[in-house]
Design an enzyme around this catalytic site. Structure first.
Site, mmCIF file in Angstrom:
data_model
loop_
_atom_site.group_PDB
_atom_site.id
_atom_site.type_symbol
_atom_site.label_atom_id
_atom_site.label_comp_id
_atom_site.label_asym_id
_atom_site.label_seq_id
_atom_site.Cartn_x
_atom_site.Cartn_y
_atom_site.Cartn_z
ATOM 1 N N ARG A 285 -7.554 12.000 -5.815
ATOM 2 C CA ARG A 285 -8.857 11.537 -5.318
ATOM 3 C C ARG A 285 -9.885 12.658 -5.216
ATOM 4 O O ARG A 285 -11.094 12.398 -5.189
ATOM 5 C CB ARG A 285 -8.683 10.852 -3.965
ATOM 6 C CG ARG A 285 -8.121 9.457 -4.090
ATOM 7 C CD ARG A 285 -9.184 8.441 -4.574
ATOM 8 N NE ARG A 285 -10.042 8.045 -3.470
ATOM 9 C CZ ARG A 285 -11.301 8.361 -3.321
ATOM 10 N NH1 ARG A 285 -11.907 9.105 -4.228
ATOM 11 N NH2 ARG A 285 -11.993 7.959 -2.274
ATOM 12 N N TYR B 221 -15.265 -11.905 1.427
ATOM 13 C CA TYR B 221 -16.040 -10.727 1.036
ATOM 14 C C TYR B 221 -17.323 -11.143 0.320
ATOM 15 O O TYR B 221 -18.383 -10.524 0.495
ATOM 16 C CB TYR B 221 -15.211 -9.831 0.115
ATOM 17 C CG TYR B 221 -14.168 -9.019 0.809
ATOM 18 C CD1 TYR B 221 -14.485 -7.831 1.458
ATOM 19 C CD2 TYR B 221 -12.830 -9.432 0.827
ATOM 20 C CE1 TYR B 221 -13.519 -7.073 2.100
ATOM 21 C CE2 TYR B 221 -11.860 -8.679 1.463
ATOM 22 C CZ TYR B 221 -12.214 -7.508 2.099
ATOM 23 O OH TYR B 221 -11.251 -6.763 2.732
ATOM 24 N N ASP C 104 -7.368 -2.787 -6.618
ATOM 25 C CA ASP C 104 -8.005 -3.325 -5.420
ATOM 26 C C ASP C 104 -8.229 -4.812 -5.619
ATOM 27 O O ASP C 104 -8.520 -5.259 -6.747
ATOM 28 C CB ASP C 104 -9.344 -2.622 -5.153
ATOM 29 C CG ASP C 104 -9.899 -2.967 -3.770
ATOM 30 O OD1 ASP C 104 -9.511 -2.289 -2.810
ATOM 31 O OD2 ASP C 104 -10.683 -3.928 -3.665
ATOM 32 N N ARG D 188 -3.561 6.827 0.631
ATOM 33 C CA ARG D 188 -4.135 7.981 1.309
ATOM 34 C C ARG D 188 -3.165 8.791 2.152
ATOM 35 O O ARG D 188 -3.439 9.955 2.452
ATOM 36 C CB ARG D 188 -5.300 7.522 2.188
ATOM 37 C CG ARG D 188 -6.540 7.122 1.402
ATOM 38 C CD ARG D 188 -7.646 6.636 2.323
ATOM 39 N NE ARG D 188 -7.355 5.314 2.844
ATOM 40 C CZ ARG D 188 -8.104 4.709 3.771
ATOM 41 N NH1 ARG D 188 -9.159 5.330 4.277
ATOM 42 N NH2 ARG D 188 -7.790 3.498 4.181
ATOM 43 N N ARG E 85 0.835 -1.207 0.000
ATOM 44 C CA ARG E 85 0.000 0.000 0.000
ATOM 45 C C ARG E 85 0.869 1.256 0.000
ATOM 46 O O ARG E 85 0.513 2.272 0.615
ATOM 47 C CB ARG E 85 -0.969 -0.010 1.181
ATOM 48 C CG ARG E 85 -2.317 0.648 0.876
ATOM 49 C CD ARG E 85 -3.265 0.610 2.067
ATOM 50 N NE ARG E 85 -3.719 -0.728 2.371
ATOM 51 C CZ ARG E 85 -3.836 -1.252 3.596
ATOM 52 N NH1 ARG E 85 -3.510 -0.523 4.638
ATOM 53 N NH2 ARG E 85 -4.266 -2.474 3.783
#
Length: 349
Positions: free
Chosen positions: A37, A147, A73, A28, A24
């Site tokens: 974003r 998921y 993702d 962010r 990652r």
């Protein structure tokens, strides 16, 4: 052909120093990412090859990592299988998988047609920085199935585990179908230019040893057997699955990712130095003062000194509030402390 530092380490060949990248590493915590974003949603970003390449490049430009990992993702293939996906802010799947007909309804997507953005993003990155290896990736069958059964993320995955224990044949059918889709996706990324691929089994640790040997490992083996002929190194990251490291190291993957709860030298003993190892700084350590970060990096390098093949990384992904300056400290320390004895001129970058 000259290997990059990453490829040599994953193949357990001599390197001048341990290569470094971070799970990652694009995301962010970076102001550059936040600027992107502001213009697009998360899924719009994941579907734009140009923005994928841009975001993937951001940490390479800023920190000088030895490798990139394509921005995407793990749920992109799940959406391509026919389950609409949204993020609000976390993942939300529009339906769950429980019955045999639910599994039958899942598509076997063609990566080039149904999720081309990932491969096009890899190609765009390679056009910009052919000197930097880029990793492709995918989620592991158990993690993706969790998921699909829960419909979102979970803390204990009670619904997933209960369903798999109640319907073992159905669970194995779903896991095998996911493994085929993941294999196709990884192969497509390699064909697009990925130098190596990583399979993320982020929720492996919620299963006990015997259950993981039944519900996790066979489907990783299925993936490895399909992807191995491509020739690209394969990294398996089964977070928290310490008790099956020996078995994981024996199924043909080139490297295993190790989380921060197991020392690297202990991981080497459990795997018998059969594979390269990657890890394993606690992501929370990056919130500490620089001197503490440097001590942690030195400790890991010391634990890894006798490993045949080592890649410095985190034990999981960078957290959103991580100070970028502290990432710089870790990268610089890892480069300075990670000497392995090879000749620097042999490797690029």
């Amino acid at each position: 052909m000259t290997m990059t530092r990453l490829e040599a380490a994953l193949r357990r060949r001599p390197v001048d120093r341990a290569p470094i990248w971070m799970m990652r590493q694009a995301g962010r915590y970076m102001a550059e990412y936040q600027e992107v974003r502001k213009r697009v949603s998360f899924l719009e970003l994941c579907r734009s090859p140009e923005l994928i390449a841009e975001v993937t490049l951001q940490p390479i430009r800023r920190f000088g990592f030895d490798a990139a990992i394509v921005f995407s993702d793990i749920l992109i293939p799940v959406e391509a299988m026919g389950i609409p996906l949204d993020f609000d802010p976390g993942p939300k799947l529009s339906r769950v998988i429980r019955e045999d007909e639910d599994i039958s309804s899942l598509r076997s997507p063609d990566p080039a047609k149904d999720m081309p953005w990932v491969m096009d993003g890899i190609r765009a990155f390679r056009a910009e920085r052919p000197d930097v290896p880029i990793l492709g990736f995918a989620g592991a069958p158990f993690t993706l199935a969790s998921y699909m059964v829960e419909g979102t993320t979970s803390k204990g995955f009670v619904e997933t585990k209960a369903w798999m224990f109640q319907h073992p044949k159905r669970a194995r059918r779903l896991l095998s179908k996911i493994a085929d889709v993941v294999s196709d996706h990884l192969i497509a990324q390699i064909e697009a230019g990925a130098a190596a691929v990583q399979v993320f089994d982020s929720w492996a640790g919620v299963l006990g040893r015997d259950d993981y040997l039944d519900l996790g490992l066979p489907y990783l083996l299925q993936i490895v057997e399909r992807v191995k002929p491509s020739g690209a190194p394969i990294i398996l990251f089964a977070k928290g699955a310490h008790e099956v490291l020996s078995e994981l190291s024996s199924i043909g993957a080139d490297a295993l990712g190790i989380d921060w709860t197991l020392p690297m030298d202990a991981a080497g003993r459990r795997t018998g130095n059969r594979v390269a190892l990657q890890g394993n700084l606690d992501p929370c350590a990056l919130f500490g003062p620089p001197e503490r970060i440097e001590r942690e990096v030195q400790r890991i390098m010391t634990e890894a000194k006798d490993l045949e093949g080592f890649v410095f990384n985190l034990g999981h992904g960078i957290l959103p509030k991580t100070p970028p300056a502290h990432v710089e400290v870790a990268v610089e320390a890892a480069k300075r402390m990670g000497k392995r004895g090879g000749t620097e001129a042999e490797f690029a970058p």
